[in-house]
Design a protein around this motif. Structure first.
Motif, PDB file in Angstrom:
ATOM      1  N   ALA A   5      55.595  12.242 -12.557  1.00  0.00           N
ATOM      2  CA  ALA A   5      56.099  11.076 -12.169  1.00  0.00           C
ATOM      3  C   ALA A   5      57.308  10.341 -12.782  1.00  0.00           C
ATOM      4  O   ALA A   5      58.200   9.690 -12.061  1.00  0.00           O
ATOM      5  N   GLN A   6      57.608  10.895 -13.844  1.00  0.00           N
ATOM      6  CA  GLN A   6      58.919  10.481 -14.733  1.00  0.00           C
ATOM      7  C   GLN A   6      60.195  10.932 -13.896  1.00  0.00           C
ATOM      8  O   GLN A   6      61.026  10.440 -13.634  1.00  0.00           O
ATOM      9  N   ASP A  63      53.719  11.919  -3.522  1.00  0.00           N
ATOM     10  CA  ASP A  63      55.096  11.812  -3.780  1.00  0.00           C
ATOM     11  C   ASP A  63      55.649  13.101  -4.059  1.00  0.00           C
ATOM     12  O   ASP A  63      56.838  13.113  -3.608  1.00  0.00           O
ATOM     13  N   THR A  64      55.309  13.941  -4.866  1.00  0.00           N
ATOM     14  CA  THR A  64      55.797  15.047  -5.104  1.00  0.00           C
ATOM     15  C   THR A  64      56.096  15.984  -3.928  1.00  0.00           C
ATOM     16  O   THR A  64      57.030  16.698  -3.679  1.00  0.00           O
ATOM     17  N   VAL A  65      55.159  15.943  -3.132  1.00  0.00           N
ATOM     18  CA  VAL A  65      55.110  16.859  -1.821  1.00  0.00           C
ATOM     19  C   VAL A  65      56.103  16.435  -0.960  1.00  0.00           C
ATOM     20  O   VAL A  65      56.860  17.203  -0.453  1.00  0.00           O
ATOM     21  N   ALA A  66      56.270  14.896  -0.814  1.00  0.00           N
ATOM     22  CA  ALA A  66      57.105  14.443  -0.017  1.00  0.00           C
ATOM     23  C   ALA A  66      58.696  14.618  -0.646  1.00  0.00           C
ATOM     24  O   ALA A  66      59.640  14.952   0.115  1.00  0.00           O
ATOM     25  N   TYR A  67      58.677  14.473  -1.720  1.00  0.00           N
ATOM     26  CA  TYR A  67      60.049  14.863  -2.627  1.00  0.00           C
ATOM     27  C   TYR A  67      60.689  16.317  -2.243  1.00  0.00           C
ATOM     28  O   TYR A  67      61.799  16.337  -1.776  1.00  0.00           O
ATOM     29  N   PHE A  68      59.652  17.253  -2.395  1.00  0.00           N
ATOM     30  CA  PHE A  68      60.148  18.550  -1.964  1.00  0.00           C
ATOM     31  C   PHE A  68      60.317  18.859  -0.567  1.00  0.00           C
ATOM     32  O   PHE A  68      61.249  19.684  -0.184  1.00  0.00           O
ATOM     33  N   ALA A  69      59.774  18.198   0.263  1.00  0.00           N
ATOM     34  CA  ALA A  69      59.850  18.234   1.335  1.00  0.00           C
ATOM     35  C   ALA A  69      61.124  17.575   1.964  1.00  0.00           C
ATOM     36  O   ALA A  69      62.093  18.311   3.056  1.00  0.00           O
ATOM     37  N   LYS A  70      61.652  16.645   1.381  1.00  0.00           N
ATOM     38  CA  LYS A  70      62.922  16.315   1.685  1.00  0.00           C
ATOM     39  C   LYS A  70      64.079  17.011   1.105  1.00  0.00           C
ATOM     40  O   LYS A  70      65.107  17.394   1.691  1.00  0.00           O
TER      41      LYS A  70
END
Length: 102
Positions: A5-6, A63-70
């Motif tokens: 999260a950080q 949010d982590t999955v979305a971040y890595f997808a991007k």
């Protein structure tokens, strides 16, 4: 989860004024409240806090999955993002499966 999260709040520029993740602030608050409710033997209150904590942890996971997808869309040849995205997507799959088993 705290570290992810950080990392996400810093990577996306969405930290609060204290440079902390709002999700982490909420997690810490819920954990402290839950501890107090357990100490006072308030099982219903503690259960409610546990459910809220679960939602916050799921938020970090999504949010982590979305971040890595991007990251993968931006650079398809980055093997680290592909591996990390896959790991987090696999962790999210059972949660989604309970909502939509199809």
């Amino acid at each position: 989860f705290y570290n992810f999260a950080q990392y996400l709040c810093r990577a996306t520029g969405k930290c609060n004024i204290a440079n902390d993740s709002e999700v982490n602030r909420s997690l810490i608050s819920r954990l402290e409240e839950g501890k107090q409710q357990l100490l006072s033997k308030d099982c219903v209150g503690a259960y409610t806090q546990a459910m809220e904590i679960e939602k916050l942890l799921q938020t970090v996971l999504v949010d982590t999955v979305a971040y890595f997808a991007k990251q993968i869309v931006d650079d398809k040849l980055d093997p680290e993002s592909v591996v990390e995205g896959y790991i987090f997507a696999e962790a999210l799959a059972p949660i989604i499966d309970t909502v939509d088993p199809q």
